[in-house]
Design an enzyme around this catalytic site. Structure first.
Site, PDB file in Angstrom:
ATOM      1  N   ASP A 289       0.856  -1.194   0.000  1.00  0.00           N
ATOM      2  CA  ASP A 289       0.000   0.000   0.000  1.00  0.00           C
ATOM      3  C   ASP A 289       0.889   1.241   0.000  1.00  0.00           C
ATOM      4  OD1 ASP A 289      -1.498  -2.149   1.976  1.00  0.00           O
ATOM      5  OD2 ASP A 289      -2.853  -1.095   0.623  1.00  0.00           O
TER       6      ASP A 289
ATOM      7  N   HIS B 181       0.014  -0.786  -4.894  1.00  0.00           N
ATOM      8  CA  HIS B 181      -1.241  -0.024  -4.931  1.00  0.00           C
ATOM      9  C   HIS B 181      -0.854   1.422  -4.680  1.00  0.00           C
ATOM     10  CE1 HIS B 181      -5.368   0.822  -2.810  1.00  0.00           C
ATOM     11  NE2 HIS B 181      -5.223   1.528  -3.918  1.00  0.00           N
TER      12      HIS B 181
ATOM     13  N   PHE C 281      -5.821   3.781   5.461  1.00  0.00           N
ATOM     14  CA  PHE C 281      -5.445   3.067   6.681  1.00  0.00           C
ATOM     15  C   PHE C 281      -6.023   1.646   6.675  1.00  0.00           C
ATOM     16  CE2 PHE C 281      -3.653   6.670   8.822  1.00  0.00           C
ATOM     17  CZ  PHE C 281      -4.325   7.759   8.268  1.00  0.00           C
TER      18      PHE C 281
ATOM     19  N   ASP D 113     -10.556  -4.446  -1.746  1.00  0.00           N
ATOM     20  CA  ASP D 113      -9.529  -4.096  -0.762  1.00  0.00           C
ATOM     21  C   ASP D 113     -10.146  -3.233   0.324  1.00  0.00           C
ATOM     22  OD1 ASP D 113      -6.312  -2.311  -1.032  1.00  0.00           O
ATOM     23  OD2 ASP D 113      -7.476  -2.999   0.696  1.00  0.00           O
TER      24      ASP D 113
END
Ligand code: DX5
Length: 234
Positions: free
Chosen positions: A41, A72, A149, A181
């Site tokens: 992430d 991502h 988050f 996700d």
């Protein structure tokens, strides 16, 4: 609709909950747990109010992994960063439609650089945004939380969009993966899989599983497979 057997669910952890002081060991443990890929992430503190991984950290972790990496990119300037994350060892790079003025060109550029391309949609972004770029995308990611988050609650109102994306992909005849996700657990994965998702990102639930990551992977895969069959039947 596509035969469910043709779309075996893929279980892909987010490394956000990992112990970053031992990232190599953490990556090895995920591979030993049987995950299909690993998601990084990447956050720039502007597109989302959090700051995470640079390409150098991912490159350092790459030799410890026996599975592929996906980046991502939750960043405002993905075009400027594509090559850095591909060179770091990410075989799949996901950009946000909301951050791309020329999304078609950006997705084509990812492929030109030798990686597979993905486009992510925030919860508020309609499926139609990707209708004219499916030919350039190897994957569409429907966010089931607002990005930034881990540990957030799954947003079930995204499920109609997941179903719409599944129909769009089916009608296109293209082999595009449909990933979700955010807030994915053994419970929420049912709705996402029944709606048509076939790739599932899990972070906090997988890391907190009382019987470990391998049990979490097996549980998610089992529920997703059964739920996809249910969804196909409706
Ligand atoms: C949000 C992140 C999270 C993460 C998964 O920007 O993308 O969705 O990957 O986190 P959990 O599984 O804890 O919701």
């Amino acid at each position: 609709m596509t035969d469910p057997r043709a779309r075996q669910p893929l279980i892909v952890p987010s490394v956000l909950p990992a112990d970053f002081a031992r990232i190599g060991e953490e990556v090895q443990a995920l591979c030993e747990a049987g995950v299909d890929r690993i998601q990084w992430d990447v956050m720039d503190g502007v597109f989302v109010p959090n700051l995470t991984f640079g390409p150098d950290l991912i490159a350092a972790a790459r030799p410890h992994s026996t599975v592929g990496f996906e980046a991502h990119l939750m960043v405002v300037n993905p075009d400027e960063l594509l090559g850095r994350y591909i060179d770091a060892g990410c075989e799949l790079v996901i950009v946000h439609a909301e951050a791309c003025t020329h999304l078609h060109r950006t997705l084509a550029r990812i492929r030109e650089l030798g990686a597979r391309s993905g486009v992510a949609l925030n919860p508020h972004t309609p499926a139609e945004v990707v209708e004219h770029v499916l030919t350039e995308a190897d994957m569409v990611l429907a966010m089931t939380v607002n990005p930034g988050f881990g540990g957030q609650a799954y947003i079930p109102s995204v499920e109609p969009k997941i179903a719409r994306l599944r129909r769009m992909i089916h009608d296109s005849g293209l082999p595009v993966e449909l990933e979700v996700d955010g807030g994915i657990t053994d419970t929420t994965i049912h709705g996402a899989a029944a709606a048509g998702a076939d790739v599932f990102i899990s972070g906090s639930w997988m890391y907190a599983h009382p019987h470990g990551k391998a049990a979490a992977v097996t549980q998610l895969r089992t529920v997703a497979t059964a739920s996809a069959r249910e969804g196909e039947a409706t």
